[in-house]
Design an enzyme around this catalytic site. Sequence first.
Site, PDB file in Angstrom:
ATOM      1  N   LYS A   1      22.659  -2.768 -27.346  1.00 20.84           N
ATOM      2  CA  LYS A   1      22.614  -2.747 -25.879  1.00 20.84           C
ATOM      3  C   LYS A   1      21.219  -3.133 -25.387  1.00 20.84           C
ATOM      4  O   LYS A   1      20.236  -2.926 -26.107  1.00 20.84           O
ATOM      5  CB  LYS A   1      22.912  -1.324 -25.370  1.00 20.84           C
ATOM      6  CG  LYS A   1      24.357  -0.881 -25.518  1.00 20.84           C
ATOM      7  CD  LYS A   1      24.557   0.509 -24.951  1.00 20.84           C
ATOM      8  CE  LYS A   1      25.992   0.980 -25.094  1.00 20.84           C
ATOM      9  NZ  LYS A   1      26.956   0.198 -24.299  1.00 20.84           N
TER      10      LYS A   1
ATOM     11  N   ARG B   1      36.639   3.347 -29.253  1.00 14.90           N
ATOM     12  CA  ARG B   1      38.048   3.212 -29.654  1.00 14.90           C
ATOM     13  C   ARG B   1      38.202   3.319 -31.165  1.00 14.90           C
ATOM     14  O   ARG B   1      39.237   3.764 -31.652  1.00 14.90           O
ATOM     15  CB  ARG B   1      38.607   1.889 -29.090  1.00 14.90           C
ATOM     16  CG  ARG B   1      37.955   0.656 -29.602  1.00 14.90           C
ATOM     17  CD  ARG B   1      38.133  -0.549 -28.676  1.00 14.90           C
ATOM     18  NE  ARG B   1      37.242  -0.507 -27.522  1.00 14.90           N
ATOM     19  CZ  ARG B   1      37.199  -1.427 -26.571  1.00 14.90           C
ATOM     20  NH1 ARG B   1      38.007  -2.468 -26.620  1.00 14.90           N
ATOM     21  NH2 ARG B   1      36.360  -1.310 -25.557  1.00 14.90           N
TER      22      ARG B   1
HETATM   23  N1  BES Z   1      29.860   3.956 -24.183  1.00 11.57           N
HETATM   24  C1  BES Z   1      30.116   2.632 -23.759  1.00 11.57           C
HETATM   25  C2  BES Z   1      30.749   2.593 -22.359  1.00 11.57           C
HETATM   26  C3  BES Z   1      29.839   2.995 -21.242  1.00 11.57           C
HETATM   27  C4  BES Z   1      29.052   2.049 -20.628  1.00 11.57           C
HETATM   28  C5  BES Z   1      29.826   4.287 -20.786  1.00 11.57           C
HETATM   29  C6  BES Z   1      28.232   2.406 -19.580  1.00 11.57           C
HETATM   30  C7  BES Z   1      29.010   4.638 -19.736  1.00 11.57           C
HETATM   31  C8  BES Z   1      28.211   3.710 -19.136  1.00 11.57           C
HETATM   32  C9  BES Z   1      31.052   1.939 -24.729  1.00 11.57           C
HETATM   33  O1  BES Z   1      30.933   2.308 -26.047  1.00 11.57           O
HETATM   34  C10 BES Z   1      30.751   0.493 -24.641  1.00 11.57           C
HETATM   35  O2  BES Z   1      29.676   0.116 -25.024  1.00 11.57           O
HETATM   36  N2  BES Z   1      31.694  -0.312 -24.152  1.00 11.57           N
HETATM   37  C11 BES Z   1      31.508  -1.698 -24.004  1.00 11.57           C
HETATM   38  C12 BES Z   1      32.751  -2.374 -24.483  1.00 11.57           C
HETATM   39  C13 BES Z   1      32.606  -3.859 -24.634  1.00 11.57           C
HETATM   40  C14 BES Z   1      31.684  -4.180 -25.788  1.00 11.57           C
HETATM   41  C15 BES Z   1      33.974  -4.459 -24.861  1.00 11.57           C
HETATM   42  C16 BES Z   1      31.246  -1.988 -22.535  1.00 11.57           C
HETATM   43  O3  BES Z   1      31.861  -1.322 -21.680  1.00 11.57           O
HETATM   44  O4  BES Z   1      30.399  -2.811 -22.247  1.00 11.57           O
HETATM   45 MN    MN Z   2      29.429   1.206 -27.062  1.00 13.03          MN
END
Ligand code: BES
Ligand code: MN
Length: 485
Positions: free
Chosen positions: A262, A336
Amino acid sequence: MKVVFRTADAPLPRLVARLVAQDALPADLDAVVREGAAAARFSGKAGQTFEAFVAGEGGVKRLALAGIGKADSEDRAANLEKAGAALTAKYLTSGESALAIDFTGSGLTGAQAASVLFGARLRGWRHDVYRTKLTDEQKPSLAEIVAVAAPEGTAAAWEIESALAEGIEFTRELVAEPANVIYPESFVERCKARLEGTGVEILVLGLKEMTELGMGALLGVAQGSVREPKLLAMRWKGADVAKPTAFVGKGVTFDTGGISIKPAAGMEDMKWDMGGAGAVAGTMLALAKRKAKADIIGVCGLVENMPDGNAQRPGDVVTSMSGQTVEVINTDAEGRLVLCDALTWVQKEYAPATVIDLATLTGAIIVSLGNEYGGMFTNDDALAAKLDAAGKTCGDKLWRFPLGAAYDKLIDSPIADMKNVGPRYGGSITAAQFLQRYIDKGVAWAHLDIAGMVWADKPGQTWDKGATGYGVRLLDQYVRTVLEA
Ligand code: BES
Ligand code: MN
Ligand code: ZN
């Protein structure tokens, strides 16, 4: 915040609050206070407050008025909570150590009075453990709420509501703690400590057990971290029923994204990527403390998602406990992967009739719903209606999203049974489709994407900025109205 009950003739603390219905200032108020309140445009709207200083025995007394709105309001319970919450928000660092809430003449029932106390307690919660340099003025002074002349039935109702408050506060604590303090093993230890003596049975699987069970999806996420993953199962068996209900939480104690790392800005937020698991743990505490007449399994899939020489790579194929294979396109879509093995395990181990999972699963749900509703995805219209009603009643609101074959095929993979991400659009829905592939026939299932709900950047009705405890009230309300009715 401690709540004690007292009659009106016992000596009161200096700070006393009265509850005021909208446009109905109590007739027994001093004329100066009445005029002062009117001049300050205090009308008794829910959440409004007014403060007056009055001469009393032994010196000056602080008299607070808190508006509770109209008696016939549709939001009656929420308004009463708001009144209590406004009082603790106002006086938390006031220098006063006790706040009396005088229910004399309020006309409230015991359950309604308990709502005021509930709001007061929830809004008075803070997480100050790492703030060593607070001045006396910055430190919370308020430690006790004295319920004076509480209506009949208040203490009995409070017995139940205080159990729920304890659960919410536990969830907030787990969510607020940083990831160097709360990681899979310490999450389990804290749950063990808090649940000890409550009657909740605890089962913990470690790396060895999960390897033997073939949880390749969950373990693939964990393999880049030095923290051992854990699967925590908590059972509260308060009723003898044919099939239990399962609550399953995403417990990523820190989500760096893994190799699909990230951006740095805001990454610290990912300490609360265990908010689903936190809500499940807090709910178990609440249910046990109030001795709910229901049979509930709470499962937390606990891992840390880190980049490392041993971390999984984009393109890796993992085999989940269900036997289904997954091509890991993006290591940041890890929730997931954790949940799918937790879902398979709980269905195999306990054969629940209903499974509800909670997860901070996608940023896309925040794009859709902001910070007002959790997203609901379910294979069962009746379950949707029950959860929707529970959300409306308790204030942890949900909004239903669609599922369907057209979305499902977006996660087909050329090399494995599925990939862990779909295209950019509809990201919350394809995440839910992924989970649905792990739900057995005949099981009523709901997935709640709560990414926008577990953390607040500004104070809300019954919470300060920070961890909200979202999900605990929702699940508790579901148990009350669906399973205990
Ligand atoms: N934990 C994150 C989702 C999230 C993002 C929660 C911002 C709270 C605030 C999750 O694991 C994630 O990174 N999801 C990705 C999925 C994508 C790679 C398909 C996302 O939402 O960007
Ligand atoms: Mn994630
Ligand atoms: Zn995540």
